[in-house]
Design a protein around this motif. Structure first.
Motif, PDB file in Angstrom:
ATOM      1  N   PRO A 133      -6.301   4.950  -7.959  1.00  0.00           N
ATOM      2  CA  PRO A 133      -7.501   4.515  -7.803  1.00  0.00           C
ATOM      3  C   PRO A 133      -7.720   3.141  -8.371  1.00  0.00           C
ATOM      4  CG  PRO A 133      -7.030   5.944  -9.500  1.00  0.00           C
ATOM      5  CD  PRO A 133      -5.937   6.040  -8.791  1.00  0.00           C
ATOM      6  N   TRP A 134      -6.808   2.580  -8.935  1.00  0.00           N
ATOM      7  CA  TRP A 134      -7.079   1.135  -9.581  1.00  0.00           C
ATOM      8  C   TRP A 134      -6.750   0.248  -8.368  1.00  0.00           C
ATOM      9  CZ3 TRP A 134      -2.478  -1.262  -9.003  1.00  0.00           C
ATOM     10  CH2 TRP A 134      -1.312  -0.613  -9.246  1.00  0.00           C
ATOM     11  N   HIS A 135      -6.296   0.756  -7.222  1.00  0.00           N
ATOM     12  CA  HIS A 135      -5.766  -0.408  -6.235  1.00  0.00           C
ATOM     13  C   HIS A 135      -7.084  -0.862  -5.445  1.00  0.00           C
ATOM     14  CE1 HIS A 135      -3.885  -2.000  -2.562  1.00  0.00           C
ATOM     15  NE2 HIS A 135      -4.434  -1.403  -1.962  1.00  0.00           N
ATOM     16  N   VAL A 166      -1.515   6.589   7.272  1.00  0.00           N
ATOM     17  CA  VAL A 166      -1.294   6.940   5.762  1.00  0.00           C
ATOM     18  C   VAL A 166      -0.718   8.417   5.747  1.00  0.00           C
ATOM     19  CG1 VAL A 166      -2.039   6.870   3.587  1.00  0.00           C
ATOM     20  CG2 VAL A 166      -2.844   4.968   5.123  1.00  0.00           C
ATOM     21  N   GLU A 167      -1.340   9.292   6.490  1.00  0.00           N
ATOM     22  CA  GLU A 167      -0.853  10.789   6.304  1.00  0.00           C
ATOM     23  C   GLU A 167       0.617  10.678   6.745  1.00  0.00           C
ATOM     24  OE1 GLU A 167      -3.559   9.700   7.842  1.00  0.00           O
ATOM     25  OE2 GLU A 167      -4.932  10.099   6.358  1.00  0.00           O
ATOM     26  N   GLU A 168       0.909  10.194   7.885  1.00  0.00           N
ATOM     27  CA  GLU A 168       2.204  10.197   8.177  1.00  0.00           C
ATOM     28  C   GLU A 168       3.115   9.733   7.089  1.00  0.00           C
ATOM     29  OE1 GLU A 168       2.498   8.457  12.313  1.00  0.00           O
ATOM     30  OE2 GLU A 168       1.619  10.130  13.242  1.00  0.00           O
ATOM     31  N   LEU A 173      -1.363  -5.846  -0.874  1.00  0.00           N
ATOM     32  CA  LEU A 173      -0.944  -4.425  -0.275  1.00  0.00           C
ATOM     33  C   LEU A 173      -2.117  -3.842   0.568  1.00  0.00           C
ATOM     34  CD1 LEU A 173       1.366  -2.378   0.227  1.00  0.00           C
ATOM     35  CD2 LEU A 173       0.558  -1.152  -1.827  1.00  0.00           C
ATOM     36  N   THR A 174      -2.048  -3.953   1.824  1.00  0.00           N
ATOM     37  CA  THR A 174      -2.936  -3.235   2.768  1.00  0.00           C
ATOM     38  C   THR A 174      -2.251  -2.259   3.380  1.00  0.00           C
ATOM     39  OG1 THR A 174      -2.411  -4.912   4.570  1.00  0.00           O
ATOM     40  CG2 THR A 174      -4.061  -5.676   3.120  1.00  0.00           C
ATOM     41  N   GLU A 175      -3.230  -1.354   4.435  1.00  0.00           N
ATOM     42  CA  GLU A 175      -2.607  -0.388   5.057  1.00  0.00           C
ATOM     43  C   GLU A 175      -1.644  -0.841   6.058  1.00  0.00           C
ATOM     44  OE1 GLU A 175      -4.275   3.194   8.261  1.00  0.00           O
ATOM     45  OE2 GLU A 175      -5.794   2.425   6.622  1.00  0.00           O
ATOM     46  N   SER A 176      -1.703  -1.871   6.850  1.00  0.00           N
ATOM     47  CA  SER A 176      -1.004  -2.288   7.551  1.00  0.00           C
ATOM     48  C   SER A 176       0.346  -2.673   7.204  1.00  0.00           C
ATOM     49  CB  SER A 176      -1.659  -3.371   8.476  1.00  0.00           C
ATOM     50  OG  SER A 176      -1.875  -4.748   7.548  1.00  0.00           O
ATOM     51  N   ARG A 177       0.353  -3.314   5.986  1.00  0.00           N
ATOM     52  CA  ARG A 177       1.512  -3.666   5.211  1.00  0.00           C
ATOM     53  C   ARG A 177       2.354  -2.634   4.829  1.00  0.00           C
ATOM     54  NH1 ARG A 177       2.185  -9.093   1.596  1.00  0.00           N
ATOM     55  NH2 ARG A 177       1.622 -10.537   3.385  1.00  0.00           N
ATOM     56  N   SER A 179       7.109   3.246  -4.439  1.00  0.00           N
ATOM     57  CA  SER A 179       6.227   2.782  -5.336  1.00  0.00           C
ATOM     58  C   SER A 179       5.134   2.236  -4.915  1.00  0.00           C
ATOM     59  CB  SER A 179       6.869   1.937  -6.314  1.00  0.00           C
ATOM     60  OG  SER A 179       6.343   1.427  -7.469  1.00  0.00           O
ATOM     61  N   LEU A 180       5.224   1.454  -3.727  1.00  0.00           N
ATOM     62  CA  LEU A 180       4.232   0.590  -3.437  1.00  0.00           C
ATOM     63  C   LEU A 180       3.137   1.899  -2.478  1.00  0.00           C
ATOM     64  CD1 LEU A 180       5.870  -1.729  -0.989  1.00  0.00           C
ATOM     65  CD2 LEU A 180       4.693  -2.237  -3.228  1.00  0.00           C
ATOM     66  N   THR A 181       3.784   2.975  -2.072  1.00  0.00           N
ATOM     67  CA  THR A 181       2.640   3.913  -1.606  1.00  0.00           C
ATOM     68  C   THR A 181       1.903   4.581  -2.599  1.00  0.00           C
ATOM     69  OG1 THR A 181       4.310   4.719   0.454  1.00  0.00           O
ATOM     70  CG2 THR A 181       2.619   6.396  -0.551  1.00  0.00           C
ATOM     71  N   GLU A 182       2.614   4.710  -3.843  1.00  0.00           N
ATOM     72  CA  GLU A 182       1.910   5.197  -5.252  1.00  0.00           C
ATOM     73  C   GLU A 182       0.877   4.112  -5.685  1.00  0.00           C
ATOM     74  OE1 GLU A 182       3.115   5.714  -9.961  1.00  0.00           O
ATOM     75  OE2 GLU A 182       4.668   5.907  -8.443  1.00  0.00           O
ATOM     76  N   THR A 183       0.971   2.974  -5.568  1.00  0.00           N
ATOM     77  CA  THR A 183       0.133   1.892  -5.656  1.00  0.00           C
ATOM     78  C   THR A 183      -0.862   2.161  -4.678  1.00  0.00           C
ATOM     79  OG1 THR A 183       1.734   0.292  -6.689  1.00  0.00           O
ATOM     80  CG2 THR A 183      -0.301  -0.551  -5.974  1.00  0.00           C
ATOM     81  N   PHE A 184      -0.706   2.178  -3.582  1.00  0.00           N
ATOM     82  CA  PHE A 184      -1.802   1.970  -2.489  1.00  0.00           C
ATOM     83  C   PHE A 184      -2.681   3.104  -2.653  1.00  0.00           C
ATOM     84  CE2 PHE A 184      -3.517   3.218   1.633  1.00  0.00           C
ATOM     85  CZ  PHE A 184      -4.058   1.906   2.191  1.00  0.00           C
TER      86      PHE A 184
END
Length: 396
Positions: free
Chosen positions: A147-149, A76-78, A13-17, A139-144
């Motif tokens: 802190p452990w990401h 990410v804010e949007e 999971l990256t910001e672009s993904r 859920s992916l956003t929560e993961t991103f």
């Protein structure tokens, strides 16, 4: 879209993904809702003006209007703001299933029951598809954002490692059955009293079978099936002495499927009820089902929401396996459904969930003896979602 695709996309999971996921959901949600609005517009006028049907239509139109106005998500804010809109909409739509069910029952005789069942199946499959992609992105956003990401985080990711978004990579059939069995047995004790003889649930077969799945979907199906079996056995053995016959669960692992067979000796299904088992719109006790549905203002279809009030876990949180349960999503503990409240839609809803990931649910009844139910699940996670009975593209 298949479970394997959801898994592969979310593993790294990256910001672009994450932004790519956001824009995929942004384009898909209004499109899929628009198809369902169109379906409702093709219903007879007397049906769509039913108060319950009209309520669902207004919810769908409001959601479509909100989602279609969202511009491209570039930060990410949007994305965080978009996720808040998704959460609000998911919460608002918790009334859809009971209101649809009440509308269908009240519209008996205004449409052919086969046409109404087709409409319900298409609507519910599409609803599952929307919630899957929406909750996966949440859920992916929560993961991103966790802190452990990040590589320098001090927190361990071991608990989260079995999940990619909402997909549980090592779903164990035995553990799911045992967890749902305990909940269903607790429900029965609450419904029939502590003095009632609750049947044991035995497991056999390939007890180590694992497969990727959305855990809350499987728990709902297995929970409803076990609940039905327990109720049937308890009521059949009510005036008998001695221990009731056990409910037998057999898990069979094949190269491409896992099959779960649940067998009970609860007397079977009366012959006159068999034609209506899988129908949302026909069958006896319509008035009772309507009265029961009025007591369930919100419903997401989950094992967690049929638990009863007042039961608290006494387990040590450090040793608890609650991390195996679905995280905060639309399929967890939303309303309290009384344990003996029968809605008449557990089996058809369970089959919709089973068939969504190219599985199946079949029931064989021996009247006067008992029932065998067969749940087949794709073991490899490589089957695309089935959005309609024939998986037609029109049912997106």
């Amino acid at each position: 879209m298949a479970l394997r695709q959801l898994t592969f996309f979310g593993r790294t999971l990256t910001e672009s993904r994450l932004l790519s996921s956001a824009n995929y959901v942004r384009s898909e949600l209004p499109t899929r809702i628009a198809h369902r609005i169109r379906d409702m517009q093709t219903l007879p006028y007397v049906v769509v003006t039913n108060p319950h049907m009209s309520h669902v239509y207004e919810l769908y139109y409001k959601a479509f209007d909100a989602f279609r106005r969202v511009p491209d998500i570039k930060s990410v804010e949007e994305n965080d703001r978009y996720c808040q809109l998704i959460k609000t909409t998911l919460q608002e739509h918790l009334s859809v299933i009971p209101r649809l069910a009440m509308g269908v029952l009240e519209c008996q005789g205004l449409m052919k029951s086969e046409e109404m069942d087709t409409f319900m199946n298409t609507l519910l499959r599409s609803r599952i598809s929307r919630r899957v992609i929406a909750e996966q992105h949440l859920s992916l956003t929560e993961t991103f954002n966790s802190p452990w990401h990040f590589p320098d985080a001090k927190f361990s990711a071991e608990v989260q490692g079995d999940f990619v978004g909402e997909v549980f990579l090592r779903c164990n059939a035995r553990e799911v059955v045992e967890r749902c069995a305990k909940t269903a047995q607790d429900l029965a004790r609450e419904a029939y009293g502590t003095s009632a003889a609750i049947p044991r649930i035995t497991l056999a077969g390939h007890l180590d079978a694992t497969f990727p799945y959305i855990l809350s979907h499987l728990e709902y199906i297995v929970g409803e099936l076990l609940r039905n079996s327990i109720q049937a056995v308890v009521e059949r053995e009510e005036h008998h002495t001695g221990d009731p016959p056990p409910i037998e669960v057999l898990i069979c692992e094949a190269p491409q499927h896992v099959i779960i067979r649940i067998s009970d000796r609860g007397g079977g299904v009366p012959r006159e009820l068999l034609p209506h088992l899988w129908s949302f719109s026909k069958g006896p006790h319509t008035q009772t089902r309507l009265e029961n549905l009025l007591q369930v203002p919100k419903m997401a279809a989950t094992m967690q929401e049929i638990k009863f009030n007042g039961v608290k876990s006494t387990k040590d949180p450090a040793k608890d396996d609650d991390h195996l349960l679905p995280r905060d999503n639309s399929l967890s503990a939303l309303t309290s459904r009384p344990p003996n409240l029968r809605l008449g839609m557990g089996l058809p809803m369970s089959r919709v969930y089973a068939e969504y990931w190219a599985g199946s649910l079949a029931l064989h009844s021996l009247e006067g003896y008992g029932v065998d139910v067969f749940l087949q699940i794709s073991r490899l996670g490589n089957k695309n979602e089935q959005l309609s009975t024939r998986a037609s593209m029109d049912a997106v």
